[in-house]
Design a protein around this motif. Structure first.
Motif, short mmCIF file in Angstrom:
data_model
loop_
_atom_site.label_atom_id
_atom_site.label_comp_id
_atom_site.label_asym_id
_atom_site.label_seq_id
_atom_site.Cartn_x
_atom_site.Cartn_y
_atom_site.Cartn_z
N LYS A 15 38.55 29.22 50.80
CA LYS A 15 37.98 30.46 51.33
C LYS A 15 38.87 31.06 52.42
CE LYS A 15 33.78 32.19 53.56
NZ LYS A 15 32.45 31.84 54.08
N ASP A 16 39.44 30.20 53.26
CA ASP A 16 40.24 30.70 54.38
C ASP A 16 41.73 30.77 54.08
OD1 ASP A 16 40.29 27.96 54.27
OD2 ASP A 16 40.00 27.62 56.40
N SER A 17 42.10 30.71 52.80
CA SER A 17 43.48 30.92 52.38
C SER A 17 43.57 32.23 51.61
CB SER A 17 43.96 29.76 51.49
OG SER A 17 43.93 28.55 52.20
N GLU A 18 44.76 32.78 51.56
CA GLU A 18 44.98 34.09 50.93
C GLU A 18 46.06 33.97 49.87
OE1 GLU A 18 45.69 37.06 54.27
OE2 GLU A 18 45.79 35.14 55.31
N LEU A 54 46.70 38.37 37.76
CA LEU A 54 47.28 37.98 39.04
C LEU A 54 46.50 38.71 40.12
CD1 LEU A 54 49.58 37.54 36.87
CD2 LEU A 54 51.19 37.91 38.75
N LEU A 55 45.79 37.97 40.95
CA LEU A 55 44.96 38.55 42.01
C LEU A 55 45.51 38.13 43.36
CD1 LEU A 55 42.25 39.82 43.16
CD2 LEU A 55 41.29 37.51 42.94
N ASN A 56 45.55 39.07 44.30
CA ASN A 56 45.82 38.72 45.69
C ASN A 56 44.47 38.48 46.34
OD1 ASN A 56 46.52 38.45 48.36
ND2 ASN A 56 47.87 40.23 48.42
N LYS A 57 44.07 37.21 46.40
CA LYS A 57 42.76 36.87 46.95
C LYS A 57 42.73 37.08 48.45
CE LYS A 57 41.09 32.92 48.37
NZ LYS A 57 40.26 33.30 49.53
N PRO A 58 41.82 37.90 48.94
CA PRO A 58 41.75 38.11 50.39
C PRO A 58 41.15 36.91 51.12
CG PRO A 58 40.72 39.94 49.18
CD PRO A 58 40.94 38.81 48.21
N TYR A 59 41.41 36.84 52.40
CA TYR A 59 40.82 35.84 53.27
C TYR A 59 39.29 35.95 53.20
CZ TYR A 59 39.63 33.39 57.61
OH TYR A 59 39.09 32.54 58.54
#
Length: 195
Positions: free
Chosen positions: A41-44, A6-11
């Protein structure tokens, strides 16, 4: 055992392990794992990765109907009719969307985004929660635009039973899951009733 990350993908991070600019390899230094689905790419927010192909398919394929929940900052103040339209499904260029779960929410306590969302004093913003079980390209952004509420910030909070729950941007959590039985999966496919 299967690994689920589970990754919190940064902006600004691309949902791939190679290429120019920030990629998943900058945040997940684990070999042999692949994304189960994508985030622009522009979602988090929540991105799932796994080393199990069957699990990857079950999570990402629309047929399995895993609900994906997003917190969305929109430009404007949502009216009841706009929220109802989103919930009923809106018509996009590639056809109508399925019904969604939609509600207005208070501004959530999230990490600051870099770069910050543009701010204009004359234009109010608001937050809504949208849950969908489709996976079209930029679907939530296109849905909110279709009802006159352009998306400013999009954060995925959950996919099915898995939630972001306290993960900071760029951080990940590893879960060890029992590997699905290939025989059980094959039997389920073989016994599927014709329509």
């Amino acid at each position: 055992m299967s690994r689920l990350i589970l990754l919190n993908k940064p902006y600004g991070v691309l949902c791939q392990f190679s290429g120019e600019g920030p990629t998943l390899s900058d945040h997940v230094p684990l070999p042999g794992v692949y994304p189960a689905g994508r985030l622009d790419k522009d979602s988090e927010g929540l991105l799932l990765l796994t080393d199990d192909g069957q699990l990857q398919h079950r999570i990402s394929h629309p047929r399995h109907k895993a609900w994906k929940t997003y917190w969305v900052q929109v430009e404007g103040t949502p009216e009841a009719a706009q929220l109802e339209a989103l919930a009923a499904g809106v018509v996009l260029k590639d056809g109508p969307t399925r019904p969604a779960r939609v509600r207005a929410i208070a501004e959530p306590a999230l990490w600051p985004r870099e770069p910050p969302v543009r701010f204009r004093k004359s234009v109010p913003t608001a937050w809504i929660e949208i849950a969908i079980h489709e996976g079209r390209n930029r679907q939530v952004r296109r849905m909110t635009a279709a009802v006159g509420l352009p998306t400013l910030r999009l954060v995925r909070m959950a996919i099915g039973q898995w939630r972001l729950d306290g993960l900071e941007p760029g951080r990940f959590r590893v879960l060890d899951l029992p590997a699905p039985s290939r025989r059980r999966y094959a039997n389920r496919k073989a016994t599927k009733r014709p329509r």
